[in-house]
Design a protein around this motif. Sequence first.
Motif, PDB file in Angstrom:
ATOM      1  N   TYR A 231       0.910  -1.031   0.009  1.00  0.00           N
ATOM      2  CA  TYR A 231       0.020  -0.197  -0.080  1.00  0.00           C
ATOM      3  C   TYR A 231       0.710   1.478   0.025  1.00  0.00           C
ATOM      4  CZ  TYR A 231      -3.310   3.758   1.172  1.00  0.00           C
ATOM      5  OH  TYR A 231      -3.858   4.781   0.957  1.00  0.00           O
ATOM      6  N   ILE A 232       1.914   1.257   0.889  1.00  0.00           N
ATOM      7  CA  ILE A 232       2.730   2.411   0.880  1.00  0.00           C
ATOM      8  C   ILE A 232       3.563   2.613  -0.272  1.00  0.00           C
ATOM      9  CG2 ILE A 232       4.508   3.531   2.230  1.00  0.00           C
ATOM     10  CD1 ILE A 232       2.448   3.325   3.960  1.00  0.00           C
ATOM     11  N   GLY A 233       3.790   1.647  -1.082  1.00  0.00           N
ATOM     12  CA  GLY A 233       4.545   1.873  -2.277  1.00  0.00           C
ATOM     13  C   GLY A 233       3.887   2.214  -3.379  1.00  0.00           C
ATOM     14  N   VAL A 234       2.702   1.820  -3.573  1.00  0.00           N
ATOM     15  CA  VAL A 234       1.700   2.247  -4.599  1.00  0.00           C
ATOM     16  C   VAL A 234       1.407   3.510  -4.231  1.00  0.00           C
ATOM     17  CG1 VAL A 234      -0.224   1.709  -5.944  1.00  0.00           C
ATOM     18  CG2 VAL A 234       1.285  -0.127  -5.242  1.00  0.00           C
ATOM     19  N   ALA A 235       0.992   3.968  -3.013  1.00  0.00           N
ATOM     20  CA  ALA A 235       0.430   5.271  -2.659  1.00  0.00           C
ATOM     21  C   ALA A 235       1.340   6.361  -3.020  1.00  0.00           C
ATOM     22  CB  ALA A 235      -0.087   5.130  -1.222  1.00  0.00           C
ATOM     23  N   THR A 236       2.674   6.021  -2.691  1.00  0.00           N
ATOM     24  CA  THR A 236       3.954   6.772  -3.031  1.00  0.00           C
ATOM     25  C   THR A 236       3.929   7.270  -4.431  1.00  0.00           C
ATOM     26  OG1 THR A 236       5.123   5.923  -1.307  1.00  0.00           O
ATOM     27  CG2 THR A 236       6.097   7.132  -2.838  1.00  0.00           C
TER      28      THR A 236
ATOM     29  N   ARG B 185      -1.075 -10.300   6.593  1.00  0.00           N
ATOM     30  CA  ARG B 185      -1.817  -9.488   5.687  1.00  0.00           C
ATOM     31  C   ARG B 185      -1.838  -8.077   5.946  1.00  0.00           C
ATOM     32  NH1 ARG B 185      -7.903 -11.507   6.952  1.00  0.00           N
ATOM     33  NH2 ARG B 185      -8.272 -10.649   4.968  1.00  0.00           N
ATOM     34  N   VAL B 186      -0.663  -7.618   5.188  1.00  0.00           N
ATOM     35  CA  VAL B 186      -0.114  -6.243   5.565  1.00  0.00           C
ATOM     36  C   VAL B 186      -1.187  -5.343   5.383  1.00  0.00           C
ATOM     37  CG1 VAL B 186       1.598  -4.585   4.922  1.00  0.00           C
ATOM     38  CG2 VAL B 186       2.258  -6.913   4.641  1.00  0.00           C
ATOM     39  N   VAL B 187      -1.636  -5.303   4.274  1.00  0.00           N
ATOM     40  CA  VAL B 187      -2.766  -3.876   3.747  1.00  0.00           C
ATOM     41  C   VAL B 187      -3.824  -4.274   4.808  1.00  0.00           C
ATOM     42  CG1 VAL B 187      -4.059  -2.772   2.068  1.00  0.00           C
ATOM     43  CG2 VAL B 187      -2.171  -3.768   1.306  1.00  0.00           C
ATOM     44  N   PHE B 188      -4.265  -5.480   5.109  1.00  0.00           N
ATOM     45  CA  PHE B 188      -5.533  -5.508   6.081  1.00  0.00           C
ATOM     46  C   PHE B 188      -5.137  -4.918   7.406  1.00  0.00           C
ATOM     47  CE2 PHE B 188      -8.229  -8.281   8.842  1.00  0.00           C
ATOM     48  CZ  PHE B 188      -9.373  -8.029   8.273  1.00  0.00           C
ATOM     49  N   ASP B 189      -4.142  -5.388   8.050  1.00  0.00           N
ATOM     50  CA  ASP B 189      -3.672  -5.090   9.354  1.00  0.00           C
ATOM     51  C   ASP B 189      -3.551  -3.375   9.378  1.00  0.00           C
ATOM     52  OD1 ASP B 189      -3.470  -7.669   9.904  1.00  0.00           O
ATOM     53  OD2 ASP B 189      -1.459  -7.970   9.799  1.00  0.00           O
ATOM     54  N   LEU B 190      -2.798  -2.727   8.155  1.00  0.00           N
ATOM     55  CA  LEU B 190      -2.715  -1.371   8.181  1.00  0.00           C
ATOM     56  C   LEU B 190      -3.915  -0.857   8.354  1.00  0.00           C
ATOM     57  CD1 LEU B 190      -0.988   1.182   7.771  1.00  0.00           C
ATOM     58  CD2 LEU B 190      -1.315   0.973   5.371  1.00  0.00           C
ATOM     59  N   GLY B 191      -5.111  -1.202   7.806  1.00  0.00           N
ATOM     60  CA  GLY B 191      -6.323  -0.796   7.446  1.00  0.00           C
ATOM     61  C   GLY B 191      -6.838  -0.627   8.925  1.00  0.00           C
ATOM     62  N   LEU B 192      -6.681  -1.799   9.562  1.00  0.00           N
ATOM     63  CA  LEU B 192      -7.373  -1.973  11.080  1.00  0.00           C
ATOM     64  C   LEU B 192      -6.462  -0.917  11.926  1.00  0.00           C
ATOM     65  CD1 LEU B 192      -7.986  -5.678  11.737  1.00  0.00           C
ATOM     66  CD2 LEU B 192      -9.499  -3.691  11.193  1.00  0.00           C
ATOM     67  N   GLU B 193      -5.195  -1.038  11.930  1.00  0.00           N
ATOM     68  CA  GLU B 193      -4.113  -0.086  12.497  1.00  0.00           C
ATOM     69  C   GLU B 193      -4.875   1.275  12.455  1.00  0.00           C
ATOM     70  OE1 GLU B 193      -1.934  -1.022  14.809  1.00  0.00           O
ATOM     71  OE2 GLU B 193      -1.462   0.786  15.407  1.00  0.00           O
ATOM     72  N   LEU B 194      -4.988   1.825  11.167  1.00  0.00           N
ATOM     73  CA  LEU B 194      -5.114   3.402  10.720  1.00  0.00           C
ATOM     74  C   LEU B 194      -6.387   3.703  11.618  1.00  0.00           C
ATOM     75  CD1 LEU B 194      -4.422   3.926   7.273  1.00  0.00           C
ATOM     76  CD2 LEU B 194      -3.537   4.958   9.243  1.00  0.00           C
ATOM     77  N   LEU B 195      -7.605   2.747  11.445  1.00  0.00           N
ATOM     78  CA  LEU B 195      -8.705   3.068  12.172  1.00  0.00           C
ATOM     79  C   LEU B 195      -9.116   2.631  13.367  1.00  0.00           C
ATOM     80  CD1 LEU B 195     -10.956   3.019   8.764  1.00  0.00           C
ATOM     81  CD2 LEU B 195      -9.920   4.937   9.866  1.00  0.00           C
ATOM     82  N   GLY B 196      -7.808   2.091  14.049  1.00  0.00           N
ATOM     83  CA  GLY B 196      -7.992   1.566  15.307  1.00  0.00           C
ATOM     84  C   GLY B 196      -7.072   2.314  16.460  1.00  0.00           C
ATOM     85  N   PRO B 197      -6.018   1.646  16.857  1.00  0.00           N
ATOM     86  CA  PRO B 197      -5.134   2.362  17.728  1.00  0.00           C
ATOM     87  C   PRO B 197      -4.232   3.597  17.319  1.00  0.00           C
ATOM     88  CG  PRO B 197      -4.607  -0.177  17.485  1.00  0.00           C
ATOM     89  CD  PRO B 197      -5.704   0.276  16.492  1.00  0.00           C
ATOM     90  N   SER B 198      -4.255   3.588  16.038  1.00  0.00           N
ATOM     91  CA  SER B 198      -3.381   4.787  15.599  1.00  0.00           C
ATOM     92  C   SER B 198      -4.336   5.772  14.943  1.00  0.00           C
ATOM     93  CB  SER B 198      -2.333   4.396  14.596  1.00  0.00           C
ATOM     94  OG  SER B 198      -1.487   3.313  15.025  1.00  0.00           O
ATOM     95  N   MET B 199      -5.713   5.785  15.470  1.00  0.00           N
ATOM     96  CA  MET B 199      -6.491   6.753  14.653  1.00  0.00           C
ATOM     97  C   MET B 199      -6.077   8.241  14.812  1.00  0.00           C
ATOM     98  SD  MET B 199     -10.186   6.466  14.205  1.00  0.00           S
ATOM     99  CE  MET B 199     -11.187   7.334  12.819  1.00  0.00           C
TER     100      MET B 199
END
Lengths: 294, 229, 101
Positions: B47-52, B119-133
């Motif tokens: 995700y980070i790579g393509v979003a860059t 599941r890198v992207v899945f985990d990142l999504g949960l992290e973004l909208l969870g603990p690291s919101m």
Amino acid sequence: MILLLALALVVTLLGGVLVGGWLDRVVAGRGAGPLRAAAALAVRGSVRTEAPDDLLQRLAPILYLALAAVGLSVVPFAPGAALVESPVGIVIWGSCEALTIIAVFLHGWSPNAPFPLIGAYRYVAIALPVMLPSMFVLIAAALPAESLSLSAIVESQRDIWNVVRQPLGLPLFVMVGLTLTLRGPMDYADAADMAGGTSAEEGGGARLAWEIARLAMLVSVSAVAAAVFLGGPLGPVLPGPVWLWFKTAAVMALIVLAGTSVTRTTPSRMLGLIWTIVLPLSFLHLGIAGVLAL
Amino acid sequence: MILALVLFAVWSGWRVFVVDSMVRASFSLLASFVAVGGAGVLMSASYIGVATVFMMAVEMMVMAIFMVAFMMNPAGLNPMSMVHQNRLSMAAGALAFLGLSAAVLTADLPDRPVPPETRVVFDLGLELLGPSMLIFETAGVTLLATMVGAVVLSSQQGRFGSADEGSRPPGLTENGEPAGRVPDESGGHHMHHGGHGDHGGDVDGASDHGQGHDHGGHHHGHAAKGDPS
Amino acid sequence: MTLTIVLLGASALIGIGLYGALSQQSFVMLMMGLELMLNGALLAIMGFWSQGIGGPPEAQLLAIIVMAVMAVEMAIGFALVVAVYRKRQADVTESLGTLKG
């Protein structure tokens, strides 16, 4: 399997370019057939402007064509079978969209001539804000699938297609398609009111390559629209790729038709339309899609 | 593969400051970003790579337009170099590279690759909208503030009138004669009459008018000094 | 091994970027140098994340922050360049000795 998918991609692009050329002829109702027109272009001599940027001039059509191919590579030909099965498929497609603007800008910049340059600037001014509705539409389609992968988005449409669930999505995406393929109301790059815009100073093989890349991008954007809104390869009886081809051809016809039947307005008015009407509309679309996906 | 991408990123990054054409420079920088994004995808940060790539494509398009707008000779038709303190900068750059490389080569680097089944992207999504919101939202609010700030800074019509009112180029010396072009002011016509005598005998209204305009904004006595011709 | 390559590449990018930021006279080229340094930082972060610490999701936030910083730098940087050019007609660092309005 991978070889088969790569073959399918090449066949789709080639066949799609032919179909696109044919559609252009049928809908516009004039001109020679696609093959004859291509041959006529190929034998014509090329033009050389003063002090062009040769590297970028050659790069522009190659980049455009490559982006069409990369964009098509994330589209699944059968459920769960895309050439590039990435968890971030629609972000890859989004990158292709953004880089397309650069390909068109390079095409207008490199000849070092006024009409191409003005065409390139006009196009960038219109196409950059069009990226925003495009992203919102794609994110809205990803919401019911709970994934950024195009295969998952196709899978989420087994019961009901996104075109029904998110009715605003396809019209907005057709607008994005018109922008990416330089057509009709969104054609601020290669328009006739600029004597051909970014292609004004180009003839022969280079022009042919550019037109082929344009048609390839039409195939690619239509295939993505078919996968995101029309369930892609899903369908009864017939195998997946055939359904995808049918749906892609239908979207191609829709885009070509929209390109010829809607008139183009001035860039400043179009800019106002995009920021004040299309962008809020895509926000609304995303909001509704989000509520429905809950 | 990663080696090739990293080498390409460094090479195109170096090209940024070598090529003459500003458009080429911007898109060299973009090529560098794309290579870094590709390396990120290969290192399973998809995700980070393509979003860059996505973000930088848009950003460098804007950058190219600003480059053309603000640089003389944007197409690089004539070779040119606009650098200062070149030796010092080269030394600083080389020093930074050598120092960081020495740190990399001497340090005991950890070796714990991402497990392939993550599941890198899945985990990142949960992290973004969870603990690291909070972090995510802070970035969002920062970007909003940036938008407001950019509009305020760059809008021509401000609360207290036009932004370029009283605009005056900086002097070549302290409190000296302004450098560069002088904005058109209504005073230009006034100066035109003053300068008329200097050009004595020149009755060609059109050319004289143009020259008088150039002098607009200068002192009477220094009119000749600021004459670009 | 991968991590070493990536980090060496990142330090090269930071070195080139530092050279550009220090040596370029034009504001816009100067910003390209800053962007290149951030590019190196992004590469180093992704390298460490994927090869060094086993890919915890929260570490990717750092990369997202770097991307946000790049966007902020571009937007505010260009707005400042436009504002300074309006006020001073200055587009190179030399012609701007003071920031006083």
